[in-house]
Design an enzyme around this catalytic site. Sequence first.
Site, PDB file in Angstrom:
ATOM      1  N   ASP A 103       0.911  -1.213   0.032  1.00  0.00           N
ATOM      2  CA  ASP A 103       0.037  -0.198  -0.105  1.00  0.00           C
ATOM      3  C   ASP A 103       0.869   1.308   0.131  1.00  0.00           C
ATOM      4  O   ASP A 103       2.120   1.116   0.226  1.00  0.00           O
ATOM      5  CB  ASP A 103      -0.986   0.127   1.346  1.00  0.00           C
ATOM      6  CG  ASP A 103      -1.827  -1.235   1.171  1.00  0.00           C
ATOM      7  OD1 ASP A 103      -2.183  -1.617   0.159  1.00  0.00           O
ATOM      8  OD2 ASP A 103      -2.333  -1.389   2.501  1.00  0.00           O
TER       9      ASP A 103
HETATM   10  N1  URA Z   1      -1.374  -5.922   4.205  1.00  0.00           N
HETATM   11  C1  URA Z   1      -1.887  -4.560   3.829  1.00  0.00           C
HETATM   12  O1  URA Z   1      -2.745  -4.421   4.658  1.00  0.00           O
HETATM   13  N2  URA Z   1      -1.136  -3.686   3.220  1.00  0.00           N
HETATM   14  C2  URA Z   1      -0.006  -4.126   2.581  1.00  0.00           C
HETATM   15  O2  URA Z   1       0.646  -3.128   1.912  1.00  0.00           O
HETATM   16  C3  URA Z   1       0.712  -5.264   2.684  1.00  0.00           C
HETATM   17  C4  URA Z   1      -0.165  -6.206   3.403  1.00  0.00           C
END
Ligand code: URA
Length: 245
Positions: A103
């Site tokens: 993310d």
């Molecule tokens: N899980 C999440 O919620 N975000 C990420 O970036 C990776 C794993």
Amino acid sequence: MERLDKILAGTGRWSRREAQELIRSGRVTVDGAVCLRREDKFPEDACFQVDGEVISGEKFTYLMLNKPAGLVSATDDPRERTVLELLPGHLRRVGLFPAGRLDKDTVGLLLLTNDGALAHALLSPKKHVDKVYYVEVEGLWETEDQAVFRRGMTLADGYQCLPADLEPTGPDRALVTLREGKYHQIKRMCAARGKPVKFLKRLRFGPLVLDEGLEPGAWRPLTPEEVEALRQAESGESGSPGESR
Ligand code: URA
């Protein structure tokens, strides 16, 4: 067999034009002999040298990036800065893409490669390649949390997660190991336990361990041992060049 200029440019270190200039000026040897013709073809395992430095003839590039917050894991985006913008120009022209997404606000280990087959295999839901994250949450862990992660929890939208490991390292922080990679997965798992994620960092992707010497935003090529370990993980064998937890 591949053209010499293409082999050199394929390393991501030079553009095709720069590679041709190196060859023309006699700075490139193949198996010890200077080669002045860019169109000459060689096998990938020949010994290529530029100014005496041995260059791998591998046609793929593999980079480890310590992703900072604020960039998206994409090759281009109409509004956001992408992780590719952290690379120098010649490495933006060799078709690299992030193998798996983090993310925008997640930091840590991201593999960038142009080896589509390997990336695809590593990310295949059938492979269950382990990913290890460090997470900090709002709220405090409860005894039940670990067992719920281990059983495989059901998310708000009904998705049934694979069993995951939760190892608290403090009252509000933990290492989480996933064997799949669904959208916002850790955030959704922690939210389902009433503990929104405050900070998330990926530390491991299969056999790859984040090089803590890399500052946020910095990257380095994978070592040949790391590439080999990824290939073994992809083919289902085990192998870890870094410490295993
Ligand atoms: N899980 C999440 O919620 N975000 C990420 O970036 C990776 C794993």
